[in-house]
Design a protein around this motif. Structure first.
Motif, PDB file in Angstrom:
ATOM      1  N   GLN B 215       0.890  -1.147   0.000  1.00  0.00           N
ATOM      2  CA  GLN B 215       0.000   0.000   0.000  1.00  0.00           C
ATOM      3  C   GLN B 215       0.929   1.197   0.000  1.00  0.00           C
ATOM      4  O   GLN B 215       1.718   1.344   0.921  1.00  0.00           O
ATOM      5  CB  GLN B 215      -0.873   0.013   1.249  1.00  0.00           C
ATOM      6  CG  GLN B 215      -2.061  -0.901   1.080  1.00  0.00           C
ATOM      7  CD  GLN B 215      -2.697  -1.228   2.392  1.00  0.00           C
ATOM      8  OE1 GLN B 215      -2.051  -1.170   3.421  1.00  0.00           O
ATOM      9  NE2 GLN B 215      -3.972  -1.572   2.347  1.00  0.00           N
ATOM     10  N   TYR B 220       4.166  -0.151  -5.892  1.00  0.00           N
ATOM     11  CA  TYR B 220       2.702  -0.222  -5.837  1.00  0.00           C
ATOM     12  C   TYR B 220       2.102   0.743  -6.859  1.00  0.00           C
ATOM     13  O   TYR B 220       1.233   0.378  -7.657  1.00  0.00           O
ATOM     14  CB  TYR B 220       2.252   0.119  -4.418  1.00  0.00           C
ATOM     15  CG  TYR B 220       0.782   0.442  -4.281  1.00  0.00           C
ATOM     16  CD1 TYR B 220      -0.151  -0.593  -4.197  1.00  0.00           C
ATOM     17  CD2 TYR B 220       0.343   1.756  -4.229  1.00  0.00           C
ATOM     18  CE1 TYR B 220      -1.494  -0.302  -4.076  1.00  0.00           C
ATOM     19  CE2 TYR B 220      -0.989   2.054  -4.103  1.00  0.00           C
ATOM     20  CZ  TYR B 220      -1.917   1.023  -4.020  1.00  0.00           C
ATOM     21  OH  TYR B 220      -3.241   1.305  -3.893  1.00  0.00           O
ATOM     22  N   ARG B 221       2.605   1.995  -6.868  1.00  0.00           N
ATOM     23  CA  ARG B 221       2.066   3.024  -7.767  1.00  0.00           C
ATOM     24  C   ARG B 221       2.284   2.619  -9.226  1.00  0.00           C
ATOM     25  O   ARG B 221       1.397   2.777 -10.071  1.00  0.00           O
ATOM     26  CB  ARG B 221       2.775   4.352  -7.464  1.00  0.00           C
ATOM     27  CG  ARG B 221       2.236   5.534  -8.217  1.00  0.00           C
ATOM     28  CD  ARG B 221       0.871   5.939  -7.745  1.00  0.00           C
ATOM     29  NE  ARG B 221       0.831   6.072  -6.290  1.00  0.00           N
ATOM     30  CZ  ARG B 221      -0.299   6.014  -5.580  1.00  0.00           C
ATOM     31  NH1 ARG B 221      -1.469   5.838  -6.184  1.00  0.00           N
ATOM     32  NH2 ARG B 221      -0.274   6.130  -4.276  1.00  0.00           N
ATOM     33  N   TRP B 223       2.520  -0.333 -10.505  1.00  0.00           N
ATOM     34  CA  TRP B 223       1.610  -1.419 -10.860  1.00  0.00           C
ATOM     35  C   TRP B 223       0.177  -0.896 -11.008  1.00  0.00           C
ATOM     36  O   TRP B 223      -0.543  -1.302 -11.929  1.00  0.00           O
ATOM     37  CB  TRP B 223       1.672  -2.519  -9.803  1.00  0.00           C
ATOM     38  CG  TRP B 223       1.023  -3.774 -10.266  1.00  0.00           C
ATOM     39  CD1 TRP B 223      -0.164  -4.287  -9.841  1.00  0.00           C
ATOM     40  CD2 TRP B 223       1.523  -4.662 -11.263  1.00  0.00           C
ATOM     41  NE1 TRP B 223      -0.445  -5.441 -10.517  1.00  0.00           N
ATOM     42  CE2 TRP B 223       0.583  -5.694 -11.404  1.00  0.00           C
ATOM     43  CE3 TRP B 223       2.688  -4.681 -12.066  1.00  0.00           C
ATOM     44  CZ2 TRP B 223       0.743  -6.745 -12.299  1.00  0.00           C
ATOM     45  CZ3 TRP B 223       2.848  -5.727 -12.954  1.00  0.00           C
ATOM     46  CH2 TRP B 223       1.892  -6.740 -13.060  1.00  0.00           C
ATOM     47  N   GLN B 224      -0.199   0.023 -10.114  1.00  0.00           N
ATOM     48  CA  GLN B 224      -1.521   0.647 -10.222  1.00  0.00           C
ATOM     49  C   GLN B 224      -1.692   1.319 -11.586  1.00  0.00           C
ATOM     50  O   GLN B 224      -2.707   1.140 -12.260  1.00  0.00           O
ATOM     51  CB  GLN B 224      -1.701   1.704  -9.117  1.00  0.00           C
ATOM     52  CG  GLN B 224      -1.915   1.126  -7.737  1.00  0.00           C
ATOM     53  CD  GLN B 224      -3.203   0.321  -7.668  1.00  0.00           C
ATOM     54  OE1 GLN B 224      -4.228   0.754  -8.133  1.00  0.00           O
ATOM     55  NE2 GLN B 224      -3.118  -0.868  -7.123  1.00  0.00           N
ATOM     56  N   ASP B 225      -0.666   2.083 -11.983  1.00  0.00           N
ATOM     57  CA  ASP B 225      -0.733   2.781 -13.270  1.00  0.00           C
ATOM     58  C   ASP B 225      -0.851   1.790 -14.417  1.00  0.00           C
ATOM     59  O   ASP B 225      -1.570   2.023 -15.385  1.00  0.00           O
ATOM     60  CB  ASP B 225       0.521   3.648 -13.454  1.00  0.00           C
ATOM     61  CG  ASP B 225       0.478   4.881 -12.565  1.00  0.00           C
ATOM     62  OD1 ASP B 225      -0.638   5.274 -12.182  1.00  0.00           O
ATOM     63  OD2 ASP B 225       1.549   5.412 -12.233  1.00  0.00           O
ATOM     64  N   THR B 227      -2.290  -1.172 -14.301  1.00  0.00           N
ATOM     65  CA  THR B 227      -3.621  -1.785 -14.342  1.00  0.00           C
ATOM     66  C   THR B 227      -4.661  -0.816 -14.888  1.00  0.00           C
ATOM     67  O   THR B 227      -5.681  -1.250 -15.424  1.00  0.00           O
ATOM     68  CB  THR B 227      -4.062  -2.264 -12.939  1.00  0.00           C
ATOM     69  OG1 THR B 227      -3.948  -1.171 -12.027  1.00  0.00           O
ATOM     70  CG2 THR B 227      -3.215  -3.412 -12.449  1.00  0.00           C
TER      71      THR B 227
END
Lengths: 268, 305
Positions: B215, B220-221, B223-225, B227
């Motif tokens: 988190q 993390y960021r 991978w978020q971008d 997705t």
């Protein structure tokens, strides 16, 4: 090592002007009786009977691999005898001690410490405060002619200077015996002669017992009060040296005869 | 400093080398911009690729938002905690295993069985073991750096010159004195080899762990971008990882070089020429009488980083 501390005198004088008088320490008697030396898997020398008197310089000659270093390491306490007795002033050795300093042939100075920091190390181990050990280290380095090289790292000075620093480090601890393992073996002939003179000069009056191992017969005859011959796994002879520490006496008949005997025993 | 032009080195010194490095980096960026802005599709397809300017815009947007700095500090906290733990425990176990036969017999087999497992494969273990994700990520970062440090410390300690130890023994030094005055300083060059490898592996693992279970954090960021198909954002993440990794490994490298300055260095410089003789030093003050001579002898450190 604690046995000797009370017998030691004051540190070398700290004024750099006058050459510091080497402090006198009581020498120590080192005795081997029927000793077998080496590692359990490979005994090197057997049946060694040797008595080194306090304050004498005993040189040990022998060809390489005959057990000279083994003998010295045993006396230093780094290698326990396989059998027989090894004693200092009648007491069996229990291990290495600051009482018996060892000077190595190869570079045993710690390469990350300056020469001065190397000489300070045994004093630090003895618990001297920083200012005192620094002053004493500088006095000793000055005494072996390294006053201007104190801040150098060992690899930045010559081999002869490294050995001088090793000598200073060994003597700074004020040992009662100095064990030297071919300390000048890697030096050229000229430097070597200078180092021998320095050694005599520095040791003179310290009263320390010296066992000096070498494969150089002339070095052994120059430095030794007595010379011990080591060969084929045993101690073959111990002889008094006529006119020790006198280079001009090289044609003295007794000395020539001894030299011949030593060379013969070495098989050259 | 005036130099005889005939003796000017053919290959420029420090400033010149930094310039070459900057140009090399700029050239790589220029090539990237060229390939992507022209939508070049040979066999490799650059048409879908964000351009350098896209990434730069995304970057400036990110910098103004609050999340970027939270991500950055989260990732840095994780890696620094894990790496420091690995450095301390890796050196400690390395020395122990190298110096004590009992420790080698007790710890050796366990360590050797765990060592081949990639740290990132320990994610399930971390999830089972630790109450929070945060601790799990630090654990994985730690494991990644721990083994390189352990192994190089072990080798460095075993390779120490025996006479150093014998010398200290015959000065009356005990076990702790040998540890502090011989073993640790003597093994330092090897230890820093392990630390340099370790910090690199740590980054790989902290980012991967964040991608899987984090988190916040740069991984993390990124991978978020991915997705949400925000490719410039992905590249912002990658650039951030690259720069942070570079900075931290440089810090380790510089610290290591600083602490092992005693190592003998060759004065031979590959493809270099001897530097022009320095102008004569003005008469030195008495208290530093030996310094100039020793500096002139000193081989120059030819590595910028």
């Amino acid at each position: 090592m604690s046995t000797s501390s009370e017998t030691r005198t004051a540190p070398p004088t700290e004024n750099a002007g006058a050459a510091p008088a080497p402090p006198t320490v009581r020498g120590t008697r080192l005795t081997l009786a029927g000793a077998e030396l080496g590692r359990p898997s490979s005994p090197v020398v057997s049946g060694v009977d040797l008595d080194v008197a306090p304050g004498e310089i005993l040189t040990v000659v022998g060809s390489s691999g005959c057990g000279k270093s083994t003998l010295l390491r045993t006396l230093a306490g780094l290698l326990p005898p396989l059998s027989g007795e090894v004693t200092q002033d009648g007491r069996p050795l229990t291990g290495p001690s600051a009482d018996r300093a060892l000077v190595f042939q190869e570079d045993a100075l710690l390469p990350w410490r300056t020469l001065r920091a190397n000489v300070e190390l045994p004093l630090a181990i003895q618990g001297l405060p920083r200012s005192q050990r620094r002053a004493q280290a500088e006095t000793w380095l000055d005494h072996v002619g390294l006053a201007d090289r104190m801040q150098q790292l060992p690899h930045r000075v010559s081999g002869g200077q490294r050995q001088r620093a090793q000598l200073a480090r060994a003597l700074a601890a004020r040992p009662r015996a100095v064990l030297m393992d071919e300390p000048f073996g890697a030096l050229d002939a000229q430097t070597r002669a200078g180092m021998q003179d320095l050694l005599v000069d520095v040791l003179h009056g310290t009263g320390a017992t010296v066992v000096f191992v070498t494969h150089d017969v002339d070095e052994a005859l120059f430095l030794g009060d007595r010379v011990a011959l080591l060969g084929s796994g045993r101690l073959t002879a111990v002889r008094d040296v006529p006119h020790p520490r006198d280079r001009s006496a090289h044609d003295d008949p007794a000395r020539v005869a001894l030299r011949r005997e030593v060379l013969t025993s070495l098989g050259t | 400093m005036t130099r005889d032009p005939r003796k000017a080195p053919r290959y420029p010194r420090r400033a010149g080398r930094f310039a070459v490095r900057a140009i090399s980096l700029a050239a790589a960026l220029g090539l990237w911009q060229l390939l992507t802005s022209q939508d070049i599709d040979l066999w490799l397809r650059f048409s879908q690729f964000p351009t350098v300017t896209d990434v730069a815009h995304a970057f400036t947007d990110r910098l103004s938002g609050p999340d970027y700095w939270t991500d950055l500090t989260d990732s840095l906290t994780r890696i620094i905690t894990g790496f420091l733990l690995a450095a301390v425990l890796g050196v400690a176990t390395g020395v122990l295993v190298a110096r004590s036969r009992l420790a080698e017999d007790l710890l050796g087999p366990v360590l050797e069985v765990i060592r081949p497992i990639p740290a990132i494969a320990l994610v399930p273990v971390a999830i089972l073991l630790f109450p929070s994700n945060e601790q799990g990520i630090v654990f994985i970062t730690f494991t990644a750096a721990y083994f390189p440090v352990l192994v190089s410390t072990r080798h460095a300690v075993r390779a120490l010159t025996p006479v150093w130890e014998e010398a200290v023994l015959t000065m009356g030094g005990g076990r702790w004195r040998i540890l502090g005055s011989v073993v640790l300083p003597g093994a330092l060059p090897g230890i820093f080899g392990g630390l340099s490898v370790g910090i690199g592996v740590s980054w790989i693992c902290v980012i991967s762990a964040e991608m899987i279970s984090g988190q916040y954090g740069v991984g993390y960021r990124t991978w978020q971008d991915y997705t949400v198909v925000n490719y410039p954002g992905v590249f912002v993440g990658m650039v951030t990882i690259g720069v942070l990794g570079w900075l931290t490994s440089t810090a380790v490298e510089l610290l290591g070089r600083r602490l092992t300055r005693w190592l003998p260095r060759t004065s031979y410089v590959p493809a270099g020429r001897p530097s022009a003789p320095r102008p004569p030093v003005p008469a030195p003050p008495a208290h530093v009488s030996e310094a100039p001579a020793s500096k002139a002898e000193e081989a120059r450190d030819e590595h910028l980083v």
